[in-house]
Design a protein around this motif. Structure first.
Motif, mmCIF file in Angstrom:
data_model
loop_
_atom_site.group_PDB
_atom_site.id
_atom_site.type_symbol
_atom_site.label_atom_id
_atom_site.label_comp_id
_atom_site.label_asym_id
_atom_site.label_seq_id
_atom_site.Cartn_x
_atom_site.Cartn_y
_atom_site.Cartn_z
ATOM 1 N N LEU A 59 0.828 -1.213 0.000
ATOM 2 C CA LEU A 59 0.000 0.000 0.000
ATOM 3 C C LEU A 59 0.862 1.262 0.000
ATOM 4 N N LYS A 60 2.013 1.201 0.633
ATOM 5 C CA LYS A 60 2.941 2.341 0.613
ATOM 6 C C LYS A 60 3.478 2.541 -0.801
ATOM 7 N N LEU A 61 3.808 1.445 -1.470
ATOM 8 C CA LEU A 61 4.273 1.539 -2.856
ATOM 9 C C LEU A 61 3.198 2.162 -3.736
ATOM 10 N N LYS A 62 1.964 1.756 -3.520
ATOM 11 C CA LYS A 62 0.853 2.316 -4.282
ATOM 12 C C LYS A 62 0.725 3.813 -4.014
ATOM 13 N N ALA A 63 0.820 4.197 -2.750
ATOM 14 C CA ALA A 63 0.720 5.613 -2.382
ATOM 15 C C ALA A 63 1.849 6.429 -2.998
ATOM 16 N N LEU A 64 2.998 5.801 -3.209
ATOM 17 C CA LEU A 64 4.136 6.485 -3.820
ATOM 18 C C LEU A 64 3.984 6.618 -5.332
ATOM 19 N N GLY A 65 2.936 6.001 -5.876
ATOM 20 C CA GLY A 65 2.659 6.150 -7.295
ATOM 21 C C GLY A 65 3.171 5.040 -8.180
ATOM 22 N N LEU A 66 3.633 3.955 -7.600
ATOM 23 C CA LEU A 66 4.103 2.850 -8.421
ATOM 24 C C LEU A 66 2.912 2.140 -9.058
#
Length: 131
Positions: A59-66
């Motif tokens: 979810l952090k990766l998603k939030a970072l825009g990946l």
């Protein structure tokens, strides 16, 4: 009977805790972003603390825009290596790429803002309008 506790959670409790849907959880499992959880004899998914930690990372990766594809690449790397020193260099590459894209987009938006402001002022001047 609820199976959730401090050490494990059911899918609905995990979804609530992470503010995502159970559908998202299943999708991430299906894509291989997270490992399929253990199941009870009755087939109920049981998520342990390590599963929760992995979901939070995704979810952090998603939030970072990946993208999902980039997240999948990192998940596969994590599954193979499981060492931060092996994963983090690739994550840094992906983040640098996203930062460059954001900077380009920001410059484009700033240019567009300037163009719109100038065009607006021309209209105001031409028609003797006040803003």
């Amino acid at each position: 009977m609820r199976l959730s506790s401090d050490e494990y959670m059911q899918i609905s409790d995990l979804a609530k805790a992470l503010h995502i849907t159970t559908r998202t959880i299943r999708l991430y499992e299906q894509m291989g972003l997270v490992e399929p959880p253990k199941r009870t004899e009755g087939g109920i998914r049981v998520y342990e603390n390590s599963d929760i930690k992995r979901f939070k990372f995704v979810l952090k990766l998603k939030a970072l825009g990946l993208s999902l594809q980039e997240m999948k690449e990192l998940a596969e790397l994590y599954t193979r290596e499981q060492l931060p020193e092996k994963i983090m260099p690739r994550l840094i590459e992906l983040l640098d790429s996203h930062l460059n894209n954001i900077r380009k987009r920001t410059a484009q938006l700033q240019s567009l803002e300037k163009d719109i402001a100038e065009y607006k002022q021309k209209i105001l001047d031409y028609y003797n309008l006040s803003s």
